[in-house]
Design an enzyme around this catalytic site. Structure first.
Site, PDB file in Angstrom:
ATOM      1  N   ASN A 132      -7.511  -9.031  -4.921  1.00 35.65           N
ATOM      2  CA  ASN A 132      -8.009  -8.095  -4.544  1.00 35.65           C
ATOM      3  C   ASN A 132      -9.320  -7.486  -4.824  1.00 35.65           C
ATOM      4  O   ASN A 132     -10.184  -7.338  -4.210  1.00 35.65           O
ATOM      5  CB  ASN A 132      -7.218  -6.520  -4.053  1.00 35.65           C
ATOM      6  CG  ASN A 132      -6.073  -7.440  -2.300  1.00 35.65           C
ATOM      7  OD1 ASN A 132      -6.094  -8.554  -1.858  1.00 35.65           O
ATOM      8  ND2 ASN A 132      -4.596  -6.726  -2.393  1.00 35.65           N
ATOM      9  N   GLU A 165       2.877  -8.648  -2.073  1.00 41.77           N
ATOM     10  CA  GLU A 165       2.797 -10.155  -2.116  1.00 41.77           C
ATOM     11  C   GLU A 165       3.912 -10.863  -2.932  1.00 41.77           C
ATOM     12  O   GLU A 165       3.657 -11.531  -4.038  1.00 41.77           O
ATOM     13  CB  GLU A 165       1.738  -9.949  -3.516  1.00 41.77           C
ATOM     14  CG  GLU A 165       2.236  -9.389  -4.952  1.00 41.77           C
ATOM     15  CD  GLU A 165       1.812  -8.096  -4.724  1.00 41.77           C
ATOM     16  OE1 GLU A 165       1.862  -6.985  -6.070  1.00 41.77           O
ATOM     17  OE2 GLU A 165       1.401  -7.683  -3.956  1.00 41.77           O
TER      18      GLU A 165
END
Length: 303
Positions: free
Chosen positions: A178, A209
């Protein structure tokens, strides 16, 4: 649609059944309400119940109450009651007992089909609301709450064959993905991993995740083999990023149901195994085994 029709008269059943079958519906006819209830319990694909108020052994109002309990279990089911005595009192009683609609018996074809079209619209709306309540918006997998409920329900039904196993999966170094490549690439990574995992068993996104895979009748060796295969396939994934692609890996924790076990304990052991996989360097499968009073973490010997 699949429709159940309940009436004490075989003639009435055939009249209504013929009207419905002519429009492509699948009709299940019952003269006894208890048999209809048993069928509705066993066949969740039924979307509409049409029942006379004058049925036995339980009357139509009692059948409405019983069936409404089934429908409340996240199941789209439209209930239409019918009676030859078309009174405000009957209508009020039927609606208070859980019915969605009321129709005079014998129903006129045009009115019956119009009410069924309304029932079909409601069923589709209910199905969409259930889907939204049970699934994760990004991946389409089960959300955490529903995933846990599926495990609880499976265990509650009893274990008659091989014990089930649980795999907890986490994308390695996801924050780095990210931070370096942006949240759009992070979302694509989550979707890619979810699509790969969603092939066997009950699969859910547990948050961020992290994912869970519940495998009924998969003992420890089988679950480890499955997890190792997934690990290798995840490592081969390539995620589009700008003009190129990036790779990623996942860590896996595996636990298997033990005698006198509980669902929280099963989940806890998988979480502990996942933590140890992360601590041991990531991109690996680990499980918790109990020997001689201590806990050892092992990695399957699978190429």
């Amino acid at each position: 649609m699949q429709i159940v029709v309940v009436d004490s008269s075989q003639v009435v059943l055939r009249v209504i059944g013929s009207l419905l079958e002519a429009r492509g519906h699948t009709v299940h006819e019952f003269t006894e309400s208890d048999a209809a209830l048993a069928f509705l319990t066993d066949v969740p694909e039924v979307r509409v119940l049409i029942t006379s108020l004058e049925v036995r052994p339980m009357n139509g109002l009692e059948l409405c109450w019983a069936v409404r309990l089934l429908a409340e279990d996240r199941r789209p089911l439209h209930i239409i009651t019918m009676s030859s005595a078309n009174s405000v009192h009957n209508l009020a009683e039927a609606l208070d007992s859980g019915a969605d609609d009321f129709i005079e018996k014998p129903p006129r074809a045009e009115e019956l089909h119009a009410r069924l079209r309304a029932a079909e619209r409601m069923a589709k709306l209910q199905e969409e609301l259930i889907r939204l309540a049970e699934t994760d918006g990004l991946t389409g997998l089960l959300n955490r709450r529903t995933f846990r409920e599926r495990i609880d329900n499976s265990i509650a039904r009893g274990i008659t064959g091989r014990p089930p196993s649980l795999i907890v999966v986490d994308i390695d170094h996801f924050k780095r993905i990210n931070d370096v490549h942006g949240h759009d690439v992070g979302d694509e990574a989550i979707r890619a991993v979810a699509g790969l995992l969603n092939e066997t068993g009950t699969v859910g996104r547990l948050g961020g995740e992290e994912f869970g895979i519940f495998l009924p009748e998969r003992d420890l060796d089988s679950a480890l083999f499955h997890a190792e295969g997934l690990r290798v396939r995840v490592r081969a994934l390539r995620i589009a990023c700008g003009d190129g692609t990036i790779g990623l890996t996942c860590s896996f924790g595996v636990s298997t149901w033990a005698e006198t076990d509980t669902v929280p304990a099963l989940i806890k052991r998988a979480d502990v195994a996942l933590y140890e996989a992360k601590a041991a360097g990531r991109n690996r499968v680990m499980t918790e085994t109990r020997r001689s009073g201590f806990v050892a973490m092992t990695r399957p010997n699978v190429s």
